[in-house]
Motif scaffolding. Sequence first.
Motif, PDB file in Angstrom:
ATOM      1  N   PRO A   1      72.339   9.197  11.830  1.00 29.16           N
ATOM      2  CA  PRO A   1      71.239   9.415  12.766  1.00 29.16           C
ATOM      3  C   PRO A   1      69.882   9.252  12.085  1.00 29.16           C
ATOM      4  CG  PRO A   1      72.351  11.489  12.264  1.00 29.16           C
ATOM      5  CD  PRO A   1      73.103  10.405  11.553  1.00 29.16           C
ATOM      6  N   ALA A   2      68.891   8.868  12.885  1.00 30.91           N
ATOM      7  CA  ALA A   2      67.527   8.709  12.376  1.00 30.91           C
ATOM      8  C   ALA A   2      66.704   9.918  12.807  1.00 30.91           C
ATOM      9  CB  ALA A   2      66.906   7.436  12.927  1.00 30.91           C
TER      10      ALA A   2
ATOM     11  N   ARG B   1      70.770   8.893  17.533  1.00 37.20           N
ATOM     12  CA  ARG B   1      71.580   7.676  17.438  1.00 37.20           C
ATOM     13  C   ARG B   1      71.692   7.076  18.832  1.00 37.20           C
ATOM     14  NH1 ARG B   1      76.622   8.855  17.057  1.00 37.20           N
ATOM     15  NH2 ARG B   1      76.418  11.087  17.242  1.00 37.20           N
ATOM     16  N   LEU B   2      71.990   5.791  18.885  1.00 42.07           N
ATOM     17  CA  LEU B   2      72.259   5.169  20.179  1.00 42.07           C
ATOM     18  C   LEU B   2      73.543   5.748  20.746  1.00 42.07           C
ATOM     19  CD1 LEU B   2      71.502   1.392  19.478  1.00 42.07           C
ATOM     20  CD2 LEU B   2      70.016   3.088  20.560  1.00 42.07           C
TER      21      LEU B   2
ATOM     22  N   ILE C   1      64.880  -0.159  19.114  1.00 43.12           N
ATOM     23  CA  ILE C   1      65.190  -1.241  18.168  1.00 43.12           C
ATOM     24  C   ILE C   1      65.445  -0.649  16.786  1.00 43.12           C
ATOM     25  CG2 ILE C   1      64.275  -3.283  16.989  1.00 43.12           C
ATOM     26  CD1 ILE C   1      62.693  -3.844  19.637  1.00 43.12           C
ATOM     27  N   GLU C   2      64.657   0.344  16.398  1.00 48.93           N
ATOM     28  CA  GLU C   2      64.866   1.025  15.113  1.00 48.93           C
ATOM     29  C   GLU C   2      66.256   1.663  15.069  1.00 48.93           C
ATOM     30  OE1 GLU C   2      63.995   2.397  11.268  1.00 48.93           O
ATOM     31  OE2 GLU C   2      62.840   0.990  12.474  1.00 48.93           O
ATOM     32  N   LEU C   3      66.652   2.321  16.141  1.00 47.46           N
ATOM     33  CA  LEU C   3      67.984   2.931  16.189  1.00 47.46           C
ATOM     34  C   LEU C   3      69.082   1.866  16.190  1.00 47.46           C
ATOM     35  CD1 LEU C   3      67.468   5.857  18.740  1.00 47.46           C
ATOM     36  CD2 LEU C   3      67.442   5.945  16.231  1.00 47.46           C
TER      37      LEU C   3
ATOM     38  N   VAL D   1      70.524   7.721  24.227  1.00 50.92           N
ATOM     39  CA  VAL D   1      70.614   8.208  22.857  1.00 50.92           C
ATOM     40  C   VAL D   1      71.291   9.571  22.855  1.00 50.92           C
ATOM     41  CG1 VAL D   1      68.546   6.968  22.072  1.00 50.92           C
ATOM     42  CG2 VAL D   1      68.343   9.331  22.818  1.00 50.92           C
ATOM     43  N   VAL D   2      71.839   9.914  21.707  1.00 47.88           N
ATOM     44  CA  VAL D   2      72.402  11.247  21.493  1.00 47.88           C
ATOM     45  C   VAL D   2      71.705  11.831  20.281  1.00 47.88           C
ATOM     46  CG1 VAL D   2      74.641  10.768  22.552  1.00 47.88           C
ATOM     47  CG2 VAL D   2      74.321  10.319  20.122  1.00 47.88           C
ATOM     48  N   SER D   3      71.661  13.155  20.238  1.00 52.96           N
ATOM     49  CA  SER D   3      71.018  13.794  19.094  1.00 52.96           C
ATOM     50  C   SER D   3      71.984  14.771  18.442  1.00 52.96           C
ATOM     51  CB  SER D   3      69.746  14.523  19.533  1.00 52.96           C
ATOM     52  OG  SER D   3      70.060  15.591  20.400  1.00 52.96           O
ATOM     53  N   THR D   4      71.759  14.964  17.152  1.00 51.43           N
ATOM     54  CA  THR D   4      72.528  15.909  16.362  1.00 51.43           C
ATOM     55  C   THR D   4      71.529  16.840  15.694  1.00 51.43           C
ATOM     56  OG1 THR D   4      74.109  14.145  15.900  1.00 51.43           O
ATOM     57  CG2 THR D   4      74.259  16.116  14.538  1.00 51.43           C
ATOM     58  N   ARG D   5      71.798  18.129  15.786  1.00 54.03           N
ATOM     59  CA  ARG D   5      70.899  19.105  15.154  1.00 54.03           C
ATOM     60  C   ARG D   5      71.288  19.319  13.703  1.00 54.03           C
ATOM     61  NH1 ARG D   5      69.087  23.792  19.158  1.00 54.03           N
ATOM     62  NH2 ARG D   5      68.771  22.519  20.991  1.00 54.03           N
ATOM     63  N   GLY D   6      70.375  19.919  12.978  1.00 58.62           N
ATOM     64  CA  GLY D   6      70.674  20.298  11.605  1.00 58.62           C
ATOM     65  C   GLY D   6      70.013  19.411  10.584  1.00 58.62           C
ATOM     66  N   ALA D   7      70.297  19.736   9.325  1.00 56.94           N
ATOM     67  CA  ALA D   7      69.666  19.036   8.202  1.00 56.94           C
ATOM     68  C   ALA D   7      70.010  17.552   8.169  1.00 56.94           C
ATOM     69  CB  ALA D   7      70.081  19.691   6.885  1.00 56.94           C
ATOM     70  N   THR D   8      71.202  17.197   8.619  1.00 55.02           N
ATOM     71  CA  THR D   8      71.601  15.791   8.627  1.00 55.02           C
ATOM     72  C   THR D   8      71.521  15.200  10.033  1.00 55.02           C
ATOM     73  OG1 THR D   8      73.919  16.378   8.895  1.00 55.02           O
ATOM     74  CG2 THR D   8      73.106  16.073   6.631  1.00 55.02           C
TER      75      THR D   8
END
Length: 142
Positions: free
Chosen positions: A26-27, A67-68, A15-17, A56-63
């Motif tokens: 991304p959160a 995300r859904l 729900i947060e995403l 969900v998918v994820s992104t690495r790094g500082a940013t």
Amino acid sequence: MNVSAKTEYACIAMIELAARYEAGQPARLREIVEAQRIPQPFLVQIMSQLKAAGLVVSTRGATGGYRLAKAPDRISLADVFHVVEGAGDQADSNLQKPSPATEALCGVWSQICQARSKILEEVTLANLAARVAEQPDEMFYI
């Protein structure tokens, strides 16, 4: 209805995403932990499961962050439940030789499971995010 803490935390994180979906950012796990008070070790495990299932998918790094994988109106609570709890509701009797009364009860248990499944399939993350957005923020005055 009994829902495991893990399943409830997974739904809350999703729900947060969903609430952040339109922004496209991304959160981070820390942000979800702070916003929803989910224990971080538990959330890491949950997000790993949701990612493996393609929700969900994820992104690495500082940013980076999570995300859904698709729009919130295309993800139902049933999708989340299936990932965390596994497939299928159990409505079988624990008795080895069921009596007519046990068989009658099993029919009722089966109807309950079907109704539960139907509701879980109908409720989307978009529905829940909208409900959350409608609720007033709690304010404490001294």
